[in-house]
Motif scaffolding. Sequence first.
Motif, mmCIF file in Angstrom:
data_model
loop_
_atom_site.group_PDB
_atom_site.id
_atom_site.type_symbol
_atom_site.label_atom_id
_atom_site.label_comp_id
_atom_site.label_asym_id
_atom_site.label_seq_id
_atom_site.Cartn_x
_atom_site.Cartn_y
_atom_site.Cartn_z
ATOM 1 N N VAL A 108 0.842 -1.194 0.000
ATOM 2 C CA VAL A 108 0.000 0.000 0.000
ATOM 3 C C VAL A 108 0.877 1.244 0.000
ATOM 4 C CG1 VAL A 108 -1.975 -1.056 1.152
ATOM 5 C CG2 VAL A 108 -0.190 0.045 2.523
ATOM 6 N N THR A 109 0.361 2.278 -0.644
ATOM 7 C CA THR A 109 0.907 3.619 -0.495
ATOM 8 C C THR A 109 -0.123 4.434 0.258
ATOM 9 O OG1 THR A 109 2.130 3.480 -2.583
ATOM 10 C CG2 THR A 109 1.754 5.672 -1.672
ATOM 11 N N LEU A 110 0.255 4.916 1.441
ATOM 12 C CA LEU A 110 -0.674 5.645 2.298
ATOM 13 C C LEU A 110 -0.826 7.094 1.812
ATOM 14 C CD1 LEU A 110 0.558 4.265 5.725
ATOM 15 C CD2 LEU A 110 -1.446 3.551 4.418
ATOM 16 N N PRO A 111 -1.880 7.768 2.242
ATOM 17 C CA PRO A 111 -2.110 9.140 1.794
ATOM 18 C C PRO A 111 -0.946 10.095 2.060
ATOM 19 C CG PRO A 111 -4.093 8.286 2.823
ATOM 20 C CD PRO A 111 -3.018 7.253 3.040
ATOM 21 N N ASP A 112 -0.158 9.829 3.098
ATOM 22 C CA ASP A 112 0.973 10.706 3.393
ATOM 23 C C ASP A 112 2.249 10.291 2.662
ATOM 24 O OD1 ASP A 112 1.623 8.414 4.725
ATOM 25 O OD2 ASP A 112 1.561 9.280 6.741
ATOM 26 N N THR A 150 1.946 -1.339 9.848
ATOM 27 C CA THR A 150 2.193 -2.653 9.282
ATOM 28 C C THR A 150 1.109 -3.023 8.281
ATOM 29 O OG1 THR A 150 0.972 -3.782 11.034
ATOM 30 C CG2 THR A 150 3.348 -3.534 11.351
ATOM 31 N N LEU A 151 1.493 -3.899 7.344
ATOM 32 C CA LEU A 151 0.568 -4.553 6.420
ATOM 33 C C LEU A 151 0.913 -6.031 6.461
ATOM 34 C CD1 LEU A 151 -1.669 -4.162 4.223
ATOM 35 C CD2 LEU A 151 0.191 -4.180 2.547
ATOM 36 N N VAL A 152 -0.044 -6.861 6.889
ATOM 37 C CA VAL A 152 0.225 -8.277 7.139
ATOM 38 C C VAL A 152 -0.792 -9.141 6.394
ATOM 39 C CG1 VAL A 152 0.430 -10.063 8.902
ATOM 40 C CG2 VAL A 152 1.118 -7.726 9.433
ATOM 41 N N LEU A 153 -0.298 -10.136 5.658
ATOM 42 C CA LEU A 153 -1.187 -11.138 5.075
ATOM 43 C C LEU A 153 -1.555 -12.147 6.142
ATOM 44 C CD1 LEU A 153 0.525 -11.768 1.629
ATOM 45 C CD2 LEU A 153 -1.586 -10.520 2.065
ATOM 46 N N HIS A 154 -2.816 -12.527 6.218
ATOM 47 C CA HIS A 154 -3.260 -13.428 7.281
ATOM 48 C C HIS A 154 -4.393 -14.305 6.776
ATOM 49 C CE1 HIS A 154 -7.224 -11.618 8.206
ATOM 50 N NE2 HIS A 154 -6.678 -10.569 7.639
ATOM 51 N N GLY A 155 -4.687 -15.321 7.595
ATOM 52 C CA GLY A 155 -5.817 -16.192 7.277
ATOM 53 C C GLY A 155 -5.634 -16.858 5.925
ATOM 54 N N GLY A 156 -6.721 -17.041 5.261
ATOM 55 C CA GLY A 156 -6.658 -17.622 3.922
ATOM 56 C C GLY A 156 -7.143 -19.052 3.883
ATOM 57 N N GLY A 157 -7.345 -19.528 2.702
ATOM 58 C CA GLY A 157 -7.817 -20.883 2.473
ATOM 59 C C GLY A 157 -8.372 -20.966 1.076
ATOM 60 N N GLY A 158 -8.769 -22.139 0.693
ATOM 61 C CA GLY A 158 -9.317 -22.298 -0.647
ATOM 62 C C GLY A 158 -9.581 -23.740 -0.983
ATOM 63 N N GLY A 159 -9.928 -23.963 -2.210
ATOM 64 C CA GLY A 159 -10.236 -25.302 -2.690
ATOM 65 C C GLY A 159 -10.920 -25.196 -4.031
ATOM 66 N N PRO A 163 -2.095 0.840 11.834
ATOM 67 C CA PRO A 163 -3.440 1.215 12.289
ATOM 68 C C PRO A 163 -4.251 1.810 11.143
ATOM 69 C CG PRO A 163 -1.871 2.928 12.873
ATOM 70 C CD PRO A 163 -1.074 1.827 12.235
ATOM 71 N N LEU A 164 -5.352 2.494 11.470
ATOM 72 C CA LEU A 164 -6.162 3.138 10.441
ATOM 73 C C LEU A 164 -5.320 4.140 9.655
ATOM 74 C CD1 LEU A 164 -9.464 3.840 12.388
ATOM 75 C CD2 LEU A 164 -9.232 2.332 10.412
ATOM 76 N N PRO A 165 -5.489 4.173 8.336
ATOM 77 C CA PRO A 165 -4.713 5.131 7.545
ATOM 78 C C PRO A 165 -5.265 6.544 7.697
ATOM 79 C CG PRO A 165 -6.268 3.974 6.141
ATOM 80 C CD PRO A 165 -6.368 3.332 7.506
ATOM 81 N N PRO A 166 -4.453 7.550 7.412
ATOM 82 C CA PRO A 166 -4.960 8.926 7.429
ATOM 83 C C PRO A 166 -5.911 9.163 6.255
ATOM 84 C CG PRO A 166 -2.695 8.864 6.634
ATOM 85 C CD PRO A 166 -3.018 7.483 7.111
ATOM 86 N N ARG A 167 -6.606 10.270 6.308
ATOM 87 C CA ARG A 167 -7.528 10.612 5.229
ATOM 88 C C ARG A 167 -6.757 10.965 3.957
ATOM 89 N NH1 ARG A 167 -12.798 11.431 6.705
ATOM 90 N NH2 ARG A 167 -13.197 11.291 8.960
ATOM 91 N N GLY A 168 -7.389 10.673 2.833
ATOM 92 C CA GLY A 168 -6.751 10.909 1.543
ATOM 93 C C GLY A 168 -6.749 9.639 0.718
ATOM 94 N N ASP A 169 -6.153 9.686 -0.459
ATOM 95 C CA ASP A 169 -6.132 8.526 -1.354
ATOM 96 C C ASP A 169 -5.154 7.462 -0.849
ATOM 97 O OD1 ASP A 169 -7.993 9.643 -3.015
ATOM 98 O OD2 ASP A 169 -6.542 10.414 -4.462
ATOM 99 N N LEU A 170 -5.630 6.240 -0.774
ATOM 100 C CA LEU A 170 -4.821 5.083 -0.392
ATOM 101 C C LEU A 170 -4.756 4.142 -1.591
ATOM 102 C CD1 LEU A 170 -4.956 3.026 2.865
ATOM 103 C CD2 LEU A 170 -5.115 1.861 0.669
ATOM 104 N N THR A 171 -3.551 3.756 -1.982
ATOM 105 C CA THR A 171 -3.369 2.901 -3.158
ATOM 106 C C THR A 171 -2.934 1.506 -2.741
ATOM 107 O OG1 THR A 171 -2.734 4.818 -4.493
ATOM 108 C CG2 THR A 171 -2.193 2.646 -5.362
ATOM 109 N N LEU A 172 -3.650 0.503 -3.220
ATOM 110 C CA LEU A 172 -3.319 -0.903 -2.992
ATOM 111 C C LEU A 172 -2.582 -1.421 -4.223
ATOM 112 C CD1 LEU A 172 -3.810 -3.492 -1.178
ATOM 113 C CD2 LEU A 172 -5.756 -3.933 -2.684
#
Length: 218
Positions: free
Chosen positions: A126-130, A151-160, A176-185
């Motif tokens: 992610v690129t945060l708004p700041d 932090t950005l953490v991959l968690h959980g998951g499953g499939g079939g 934590p929660l990102p600041p206001r503004g555009d957030l890019t994934l």
Amino acid sequence: MLALYHVPLDLLSARRWTRHLAFFEPLPAGEEPRCEPAPVPEWSAPPTDELPVGVGAGGVLWRNPLIALSIRCIDVFSNGVDFRLGIDARKDDHVEDDEWYDLLDRFTGSFRHSRRTANRSLRVGVTLPDGDKLTADFPRRLSPEEEGGRTLVLHGGGGGGSDVRQSRTYGAWLWPLPPRGDLTLHFICEELGIPEGSATFDGGELADAATASTPIWD
């Protein structure tokens, strides 16, 4: 070569199977020891005692005739955001069996948490708004302190699935929660031929949704 031998029952002495009741010492009297659950750091996964607020509708981030990467939903908690992602694979009439099963092998391998496959696994950032940037690579590389408290953490998951369809899902937890503004994934998966791409979301909408999350327990 290790040889295995069968011992006839008539060669076994009955005395060797005698019960020795005085071998073990009595256990000490008192309460049984309790196993306290280890605390889960709030940066490592979404809270389990809270109902999130869903923001936006799911959508396809990238696809070709065989593979599709999508965002299933965005769950916003009081302390962070969980991007629910998924990859789907399907076999159509124009794909030979050998090509399809090779794809399934790579499809499974793209989710293995090992150093050998880490650089070709599905990668999310992610690129945060700041302007701050975070990545959630396999395996996890930085501690919250090294990330400056974010932090950005991959968690959980499953499939079939079946012989002709497969699906995998998991979450990318942003704390934590990102600041206001555009957030890019950002995303990429070399193993499956998914090129680097991105999608942008409104951080202000995420912040507003966080105020409406609901505790499960009083």
